[in-house]
Scaffold this active site. Structure first.
Site, PDB file in Angstrom:
ATOM      1  N   ASN A  14      56.448  56.872  13.787  1.00  0.00           N
ATOM      2  CA  ASN A  14      56.687  55.485  14.162  1.00  0.00           C
ATOM      3  C   ASN A  14      55.341  54.814  14.491  1.00  0.00           C
ATOM      4  O   ASN A  14      54.650  55.206  15.426  1.00  0.00           O
ATOM      5  CB  ASN A  14      57.625  55.532  15.385  1.00  0.00           C
ATOM      6  CG  ASN A  14      57.912  54.175  15.962  1.00  0.00           C
ATOM      7  OD1 ASN A  14      57.054  53.305  15.991  1.00  0.00           O
ATOM      8  ND2 ASN A  14      59.127  54.003  16.447  1.00  0.00           N
ATOM      9  N   ALA A  15      54.971  53.797  13.693  1.00  0.00           N
ATOM     10  CA  ALA A  15      53.660  53.146  13.843  1.00  0.00           C
ATOM     11  C   ALA A  15      53.525  52.498  15.223  1.00  0.00           C
ATOM     12  O   ALA A  15      52.442  52.502  15.814  1.00  0.00           O
ATOM     13  CB  ALA A  15      53.475  52.106  12.749  1.00  0.00           C
ATOM     14  N   ASP A  73      59.850  62.087  24.080  1.00  0.00           N
ATOM     15  CA  ASP A  73      61.271  61.888  23.828  1.00  0.00           C
ATOM     16  C   ASP A  73      61.813  61.090  24.998  1.00  0.00           C
ATOM     17  O   ASP A  73      61.407  61.311  26.143  1.00  0.00           O
ATOM     18  CB  ASP A  73      62.000  63.233  23.690  1.00  0.00           C
ATOM     19  CG  ASP A  73      63.325  63.047  22.966  1.00  0.00           C
ATOM     20  OD1 ASP A  73      63.336  62.403  21.895  1.00  0.00           O
ATOM     21  OD2 ASP A  73      64.360  63.525  23.462  1.00  0.00           O
ATOM     22  N   GLY A 165      65.498  48.222  22.063  1.00  0.00           N
ATOM     23  CA  GLY A 165      66.576  49.124  22.485  1.00  0.00           C
ATOM     24  C   GLY A 165      67.470  48.514  23.554  1.00  0.00           C
ATOM     25  O   GLY A 165      67.983  47.402  23.408  1.00  0.00           O
ATOM     26  N   TYR A 166      67.643  49.252  24.643  1.00  0.00           N
ATOM     27  CA  TYR A 166      68.570  48.872  25.709  1.00  0.00           C
ATOM     28  C   TYR A 166      67.916  47.959  26.765  1.00  0.00           C
ATOM     29  O   TYR A 166      68.502  47.734  27.822  1.00  0.00           O
ATOM     30  CB  TYR A 166      69.116  50.118  26.398  1.00  0.00           C
ATOM     31  CG  TYR A 166      70.000  50.989  25.524  1.00  0.00           C
ATOM     32  CD1 TYR A 166      71.388  51.050  25.722  1.00  0.00           C
ATOM     33  CD2 TYR A 166      69.464  51.773  24.507  1.00  0.00           C
ATOM     34  CE1 TYR A 166      72.194  51.861  24.940  1.00  0.00           C
ATOM     35  CE2 TYR A 166      70.267  52.591  23.709  1.00  0.00           C
ATOM     36  CZ  TYR A 166      71.627  52.625  23.934  1.00  0.00           C
ATOM     37  OH  TYR A 166      72.421  53.424  23.146  1.00  0.00           O
ATOM     38  N   ASP A 167      66.704  47.455  26.505  1.00  0.00           N
ATOM     39  CA  ASP A 167      65.996  46.633  27.495  1.00  0.00           C
ATOM     40  C   ASP A 167      66.811  45.449  28.032  1.00  0.00           C
ATOM     41  O   ASP A 167      66.742  45.162  29.231  1.00  0.00           O
ATOM     42  CB  ASP A 167      64.677  46.116  26.905  1.00  0.00           C
ATOM     43  CG  ASP A 167      63.586  47.164  26.975  1.00  0.00           C
ATOM     44  OD1 ASP A 167      63.744  48.165  27.703  1.00  0.00           O
ATOM     45  OD2 ASP A 167      62.552  46.987  26.288  1.00  0.00           O
ATOM     46  N   LYS A 187      56.157  45.333  31.882  1.00  0.00           N
ATOM     47  CA  LYS A 187      57.081  46.463  31.676  1.00  0.00           C
ATOM     48  C   LYS A 187      56.300  47.773  31.630  1.00  0.00           C
ATOM     49  O   LYS A 187      56.707  48.767  32.223  1.00  0.00           O
ATOM     50  CB  LYS A 187      57.887  46.264  30.379  1.00  0.00           C
ATOM     51  CG  LYS A 187      58.811  47.440  30.123  1.00  0.00           C
ATOM     52  CD  LYS A 187      59.503  47.421  28.777  1.00  0.00           C
ATOM     53  CE  LYS A 187      60.028  48.808  28.457  1.00  0.00           C
ATOM     54  NZ  LYS A 187      60.575  48.950  27.113  1.00  0.00           N
ATOM     55  N   HIS A 192      59.339  54.146  32.492  1.00  0.00           N
ATOM     56  CA  HIS A 192      59.445  55.606  32.462  1.00  0.00           C
ATOM     57  C   HIS A 192      58.271  56.223  31.683  1.00  0.00           C
ATOM     58  O   HIS A 192      57.764  57.267  32.034  1.00  0.00           O
ATOM     59  CB  HIS A 192      60.782  56.005  31.835  1.00  0.00           C
ATOM     60  CG  HIS A 192      61.148  55.217  30.605  1.00  0.00           C
ATOM     61  ND1 HIS A 192      61.133  53.844  30.587  1.00  0.00           N
ATOM     62  CD2 HIS A 192      61.514  55.591  29.356  1.00  0.00           C
ATOM     63  CE1 HIS A 192      61.481  53.417  29.385  1.00  0.00           C
ATOM     64  NE2 HIS A 192      61.711  54.456  28.611  1.00  0.00           N
ATOM     65  N   ARG A 193      57.822  55.502  30.620  1.00  0.00           N
ATOM     66  CA  ARG A 193      56.703  56.003  29.815  1.00  0.00           C
ATOM     67  C   ARG A 193      55.407  55.950  30.631  1.00  0.00           C
ATOM     68  O   ARG A 193      54.600  56.876  30.606  1.00  0.00           O
ATOM     69  CB  ARG A 193      56.579  55.145  28.542  1.00  0.00           C
ATOM     70  CG  ARG A 193      56.167  55.919  27.319  1.00  0.00           C
ATOM     71  CD  ARG A 193      56.521  55.193  26.030  1.00  0.00           C
ATOM     72  NE  ARG A 193      57.921  55.385  25.679  1.00  0.00           N
ATOM     73  CZ  ARG A 193      58.844  54.432  25.707  1.00  0.00           C
ATOM     74  NH1 ARG A 193      58.528  53.202  26.061  1.00  0.00           N
ATOM     75  NH2 ARG A 193      60.087  54.696  25.392  1.00  0.00           N
TER      76      ARG A 193
HETATM   77  P1  IMP Z   1      63.193  58.456  20.953  1.00  0.00           P
HETATM   78  O1  IMP Z   1      62.401  58.747  22.180  1.00  0.00           O
HETATM   79  O2  IMP Z   1      62.334  57.927  19.839  1.00  0.00           O
HETATM   80  O3  IMP Z   1      64.097  59.582  20.551  1.00  0.00           O
HETATM   81  O4  IMP Z   1      64.150  57.200  21.241  1.00  0.00           O
HETATM   82  C1  IMP Z   1      65.147  57.195  22.201  1.00  0.00           C
HETATM   83  C2  IMP Z   1      65.835  55.853  22.307  1.00  0.00           C
HETATM   84  O5  IMP Z   1      65.890  55.524  23.696  1.00  0.00           O
HETATM   85  C3  IMP Z   1      65.128  54.687  21.661  1.00  0.00           C
HETATM   86  O6  IMP Z   1      65.516  54.511  20.338  1.00  0.00           O
HETATM   87  C4  IMP Z   1      65.554  53.514  22.537  1.00  0.00           C
HETATM   88  O7  IMP Z   1      66.744  52.968  22.101  1.00  0.00           O
HETATM   89  C5  IMP Z   1      65.827  54.129  23.884  1.00  0.00           C
HETATM   90  N1  IMP Z   1      64.703  53.805  24.737  1.00  0.00           N
HETATM   91  C6  IMP Z   1      63.676  54.614  25.080  1.00  0.00           C
HETATM   92  N2  IMP Z   1      62.789  53.949  25.844  1.00  0.00           N
HETATM   93  C7  IMP Z   1      63.284  52.686  25.960  1.00  0.00           C
HETATM   94  C8  IMP Z   1      62.797  51.514  26.615  1.00  0.00           C
HETATM   95  O8  IMP Z   1      61.723  51.474  27.227  1.00  0.00           O
HETATM   96  N3  IMP Z   1      63.584  50.429  26.496  1.00  0.00           N
HETATM   97  C9  IMP Z   1      64.742  50.393  25.825  1.00  0.00           C
HETATM   98  N4  IMP Z   1      65.229  51.438  25.182  1.00  0.00           N
HETATM   99  C10 IMP Z   1      64.506  52.590  25.264  1.00  0.00           C
END
Ligand code: IMP
Length: 206
Positions: A14-15, A73, A165-167, A187, A192-193
């Site tokens: 993923n770029a 992940d 995503g779910y933001d 953000k 979490h990141r």
């Molecule tokens: P993966 O880590 O690429 O497997 O993705 C897990 C999924 O969790 C993503 O596709 C997002 O939908 C969701 N996700 C992870 N981090 C975030 C975030 O910071 N905001 C919203 N959705 C998140």
């Protein structure tokens, strides 16, 4: 524990993730290349936990390249749903054949979570957290794991247009705006990141 230096592989195709992780690691003099750019195959995410999946991706990239590799992940865990969707967060957005063209629909996924909460009644506990696990694997088999977390509550209907995503349904603890109503800089300071990266940096470069 081994120390990251020189060239490392970011175990992603993923770029966007490569750019974000590359920027976070830039101050530490690392040269980041993606598993995608090296033509490494993407392993199936068969783990049952974030740690298993992050390790599996980091190990595959390190073994395939002979270089240290970093993988992440992440996902959303809703307490009243026993931690679901958890490692299946992205899968819940995957459209079924009857829901339209193949791809991910985040509004559908947020609606699915909300529908399940609604079934539990109006007093349901709406607390949840985003989890992020970073894993480093070295070619000699050594590895390290760093876990980050952002606690919050789910709101409905979705609000905001930033993020992904779910933001739009996630309100971080201590704030009234959703993640999608925070600009990216803001953000990234509380996510979490960011939490997982702070632990990695303290351990690797502190
Ligand atoms: P993966 O880590 O690429 O497997 O993705 C897990 C999924 O969790 C993503 O596709 C997002 O939908 C969701 N996700 C992870 N981090 C975030 C975030 O910071 N905001 C919203 N959705 C998140």
């Amino acid at each position: 524990m081994a120390q990251l230096s020189g060239t490392i592989v970011i175990a992603t195709h993923n770029a966007g993730k490569l750019k974000e992780i590359g920027a976070l690691l830039a101050p530490y003099g690392l040269n980041c290349i993606s598993a995608g750019a090296l033509g490494l195959p993407e392993p199936a995410e068969t783990g049952k936990t974030f740690v298993e999946n992050a390790l599996l991706k980091a190990r595959a990239a390190s073994e395939g390249s002979g270089l240290p590799a970093l993988a992440d992940d992440s996902g959303l865990c809703v307490e009243a749903l026993g931690g679901r969707p958890g490692v299946y967060t992205a899968d819940w957005a995957e459209r079924q054949w009857f829901e339209g063209p193949p791809g991910r629909d985040w509004y559908m996924a947020m609606g699915k979570v909300e529908g399940m909460l609604a079934e539990l009644g109006p007093e349901v506990d709406r607390s949840c957290h985003f989890a992020c696990v970073l894993a480093i694997a070295w070619p000699d088999g050594d590895c390290a794991v760093f876990e980050g977390r952002a606690n919050g509550t789910l709101t409905w209907p979705p609000r905001g247009t930033m993020g992904f995503g779910y933001d739009p349904v996630f309100v971080p603890l201590g704030y009234s705006r959703t993640f999608a109503e925070h600009d990216p800089e803001e953000k990234h300071g509380i996510s979490h990141r960011a939490d997982a990266f702070a632990k990695l940096v303290a351990e690797q470069f502190g």
